[in-house]
Motif scaffolding. Structure first.
Motif, PDB file in Angstrom:
ATOM      1  N   ALA A 130      29.970  46.367  29.769  1.00  0.00           N
ATOM      2  CA  ALA A 130      28.630  45.766  29.719  1.00  0.00           C
ATOM      3  C   ALA A 130      28.448  44.772  30.867  1.00  0.00           C
ATOM      4  CB  ALA A 130      28.407  45.081  28.374  1.00  0.00           C
ATOM      5  N   ASP A 131      29.475  43.982  31.156  1.00  0.00           N
ATOM      6  CA  ASP A 131      29.404  43.004  32.245  1.00  0.00           C
ATOM      7  C   ASP A 131      29.208  43.682  33.593  1.00  0.00           C
ATOM      8  OD1 ASP A 131      29.807  41.043  30.349  1.00  0.00           O
ATOM      9  OD2 ASP A 131      31.903  40.665  30.889  1.00  0.00           O
ATOM     10  N   ILE A 132      29.949  44.731  33.844  1.00  0.00           N
ATOM     11  CA  ILE A 132      29.828  45.399  35.142  1.00  0.00           C
ATOM     12  C   ILE A 132      28.502  46.114  35.267  1.00  0.00           C
ATOM     13  CG2 ILE A 132      30.929  47.646  34.680  1.00  0.00           C
ATOM     14  CD1 ILE A 132      32.476  47.117  37.367  1.00  0.00           C
ATOM     15  N   ALA A 133      28.022  46.694  34.171  1.00  0.00           N
ATOM     16  CA  ALA A 133      26.700  47.355  34.195  1.00  0.00           C
ATOM     17  C   ALA A 133      25.591  46.339  34.484  1.00  0.00           C
ATOM     18  CB  ALA A 133      26.456  48.071  32.879  1.00  0.00           C
ATOM     19  N   ALA A 134      25.737  45.152  33.931  1.00  0.00           N
ATOM     20  CA  ALA A 134      24.716  44.117  34.121  1.00  0.00           C
ATOM     21  C   ALA A 134      24.745  43.550  35.544  1.00  0.00           C
ATOM     22  CB  ALA A 134      24.916  42.988  33.109  1.00  0.00           C
ATOM     23  N   ASN A 135      25.901  43.569  36.174  1.00  0.00           N
ATOM     24  CA  ASN A 135      26.043  42.974  37.494  1.00  0.00           C
ATOM     25  C   ASN A 135      25.898  43.963  38.646  1.00  0.00           C
ATOM     26  OD1 ASN A 135      26.497  40.262  36.704  1.00  0.00           O
ATOM     27  ND2 ASN A 135      28.532  40.870  35.991  1.00  0.00           N
ATOM     28  N   LEU A 136      25.925  45.229  38.356  1.00  0.00           N
ATOM     29  CA  LEU A 136      25.802  46.211  39.431  1.00  0.00           C
ATOM     30  C   LEU A 136      24.529  46.966  39.222  1.00  0.00           C
ATOM     31  CD1 LEU A 136      29.496  47.433  39.674  1.00  0.00           C
ATOM     32  CD2 LEU A 136      28.347  45.789  41.116  1.00  0.00           C
TER      33      LEU A 136
END
Length: 162
Positions: free
Chosen positions: A156-162
């Protein structure tokens, strides 16, 4: 609860073995740590293995590098489950230890984890002990769920940041 025995061939294996110790502590599994060499202290290693069941152990982890005969020497003297940790080092960077640990003759099994795979060695021992311990089985289930939640959070963190 049964204890897990941790035997290393040298104190130089302690940084690797520490991950097994930490995992056992986190699961509240009692353990003992010893240094015995298959070659330099064969009598003491044999005595430990022969008396392990009577002394309250349910599984044994053995960590050794290079020739890595320790797990096999321990397994030859007990019918308790033995989990070998091949340690990195030497000319073959741990492959020699891996092959020495995994290539056991029929009748003397040693479960073998990855090179330096101490955390998995502890988890495998925990799973073995959990066959007869419902509370420990529940701790292992909770750990799996927690580990999965951490991965999903990272996703979820990587999806939100990329």
């Amino acid at each position: 609860m049964k204890k897990v025995g941790i035997v290393m061939g040298s104190d130089s294996d302690l940084p690797i073995v520490q991950k097994a110790i930490d995992m056992l502590k986190s699961l509240e599994i009692p353990y003992e740590v010893h240094i015995y060499s298959a070659h330099r202290t064969p009598v003491e290693a044999r005595d430990f293995a022969l008396n392990a069941r009577v002394n309250g152990f349910g599984a044994i982890i053995c960590a050794a590098g290079m020739a890595a005969h320790l797990a096999g020497a321990i397994a030859a003297n007990t019918t308790l489950p033995v989990v070998g940790i091949p340690c990195k080092g030497g000319m073959m960077d741990g492959m020699d230890a891996l092959l020495s640990t995994v290539q056991m003759p029929t009748g003397i099994p040693v479960a073998t984890v990855a090179i330096n795979g101490a955390a998995n060695a502890a988890l495998l021992c925990a799973q073995i002990l959990a066959v007869e311990d419902k509370g420990l089985a529940e701790k292992l289930d909770a750990k799996r769920k927690s580990d999965a939640a951490k991965v999903l959070q990272k996703d979820a963190d990587i999806a939100a940041n990329l």
